[in-house]
Design a protein around this motif. Structure first.
Motif, PDB file in Angstrom:
ATOM      1  N   PHE A  21       0.830  -1.203   0.000  1.00 54.30           N
ATOM      2  CA  PHE A  21       0.000   0.000   0.000  1.00 54.30           C
ATOM      3  C   PHE A  21       0.869   1.260   0.000  1.00 54.30           C
ATOM      4  O   PHE A  21       0.577   2.219  -0.719  1.00 54.30           O
ATOM      5  N   ALA A  25       0.765   4.270  -2.709  1.00 54.81           N
ATOM      6  CA  ALA A  25       0.395   5.619  -2.259  1.00 54.81           C
ATOM      7  C   ALA A  25       1.500   6.642  -2.507  1.00 54.81           C
ATOM      8  O   ALA A  25       1.345   7.806  -2.170  1.00 54.81           O
ATOM      9  N   ARG A  51      -9.241   9.981   0.336  1.00 53.52           N
ATOM     10  CA  ARG A  51     -10.177  10.010  -0.783  1.00 53.52           C
ATOM     11  C   ARG A  51     -10.407  11.468  -1.176  1.00 53.52           C
ATOM     12  O   ARG A  51     -10.486  12.345  -0.324  1.00 53.52           O
ATOM     13  N   VAL A  75      -8.060  10.511  -6.152  1.00 51.13           N
ATOM     14  CA  VAL A  75      -8.183   9.298  -5.351  1.00 51.13           C
ATOM     15  C   VAL A  75      -9.663   9.064  -5.069  1.00 51.13           C
ATOM     16  O   VAL A  75     -10.328   9.897  -4.463  1.00 51.13           O
ATOM     17  N   PHE A  78      -9.918   4.613  -1.005  1.00 53.02           N
ATOM     18  CA  PHE A  78      -8.798   4.726  -0.071  1.00 53.02           C
ATOM     19  C   PHE A  78      -9.167   4.052   1.237  1.00 53.02           C
ATOM     20  O   PHE A  78      -9.957   4.582   2.023  1.00 53.02           O
ATOM     21  N   PRO A  80      -6.611   2.047   3.626  1.00 58.00           N
ATOM     22  CA  PRO A  80      -5.323   1.410   3.925  1.00 58.00           C
ATOM     23  C   PRO A  80      -5.493   0.249   4.891  1.00 58.00           C
ATOM     24  O   PRO A  80      -6.279   0.354   5.812  1.00 58.00           O
ATOM     25  N   ILE A  84      -6.884   0.924  -2.804  1.00 59.95           N
ATOM     26  CA  ILE A  84      -6.560   2.268  -3.280  1.00 59.95           C
ATOM     27  C   ILE A  84      -6.883   2.314  -4.769  1.00 59.95           C
ATOM     28  O   ILE A  84      -6.683   1.331  -5.492  1.00 59.95           O
ATOM     29  N   TRP A  86      -7.743   5.344  -8.271  1.00 58.24           N
ATOM     30  CA  TRP A  86      -7.897   6.722  -8.717  1.00 58.24           C
ATOM     31  C   TRP A  86      -8.458   6.795 -10.127  1.00 58.24           C
ATOM     32  O   TRP A  86      -8.265   5.921 -10.950  1.00 58.24           O
ATOM     33  N   ARG A 105      -7.572   0.536  -9.997  1.00 56.21           N
ATOM     34  CA  ARG A 105      -7.948   0.044  -8.673  1.00 56.21           C
ATOM     35  C   ARG A 105      -7.018  -1.097  -8.263  1.00 56.21           C
ATOM     36  O   ARG A 105      -6.781  -2.027  -9.041  1.00 56.21           O
TER      37      ARG A 105
END
Length: 163
Positions: A21, A25, A51, A75, A78, A80, A84, A86, A105
């Motif tokens: 993750f 990110a 987000r 984003v 989201f 975690p 995640i 976008w 995704r």
């Protein structure tokens, strides 16, 4: 949404979900994950933390009218260290972002303390008809791209996990 409007690939990584993750990110890692050569440098290098966050990336594509261009990403997903994703778009002349309807995704499923199943999905079900009418092919990459991206991601996460 039909399966005709999304493609997915999965791979199990020998690292914890939190490590995977953290790499996803980090916009600075995205060019290395991509593998097509289209994604270049982050314009907004701050880590993704929520987000709704916007981040821009420098891009290059030989078939793009300008060659080099920028995209703006938002984003949308989201959670975690499990999810995640976008939307990708561009900035209009007035500086406001507009998104094309395609979503990247990543679903992460921990398989114990040091293993993670990762599924990457490219979903273009939200692309409006006027964009489809421009003749843009979906997906815009070959069939091996997603699994290749996951292999790049596993290399990055293994390196980070070892350090």
């Amino acid at each position: 949404m039909t399966d005709l409007e999304k493609v997915s690939a999965g791979l199990t990584f020998a690292v914890p979900a939190a490590t995977v993750f953290a790499v996803l990110a980090d916009p600075a890692a995205h060019a290395s994950i991509d593998g097509t050569g289209w994604v270049r440098d982050p314009i907004d290098p701050a880590p993704l933390t929520e987000r709704g966050q916007l981040f821009r990336m420098g891009m290059h594509h030989d078939d793009h009218p300008d060659g080099n261009y920028r995209v703006v990403n938002k984003v949308e997903l989201f959670d975690p260290p499990r999810l995640i994703g976008w939307l990708t778009g561009y900035e209009k002349d007035d500086g406001e972002p507009e998104f094309g309807g395609w979503l990247w995704r990543y679903d992460l499923v921990p398989r114990g303390p040091s293993e993670t199943e990762v599924t990457l999905t490219y979903d273009w079900s939200g692309v409006p008809q006027f964009v489809r009418d421009r003749g843009i092919r979906f997906p815009p990459f070959g069939p091996g791209h997603l699994i290749e991206s996951l292999h790049h991601l596993t290399e990055l996460t293994t390196t980070r996990s070892a350090s």
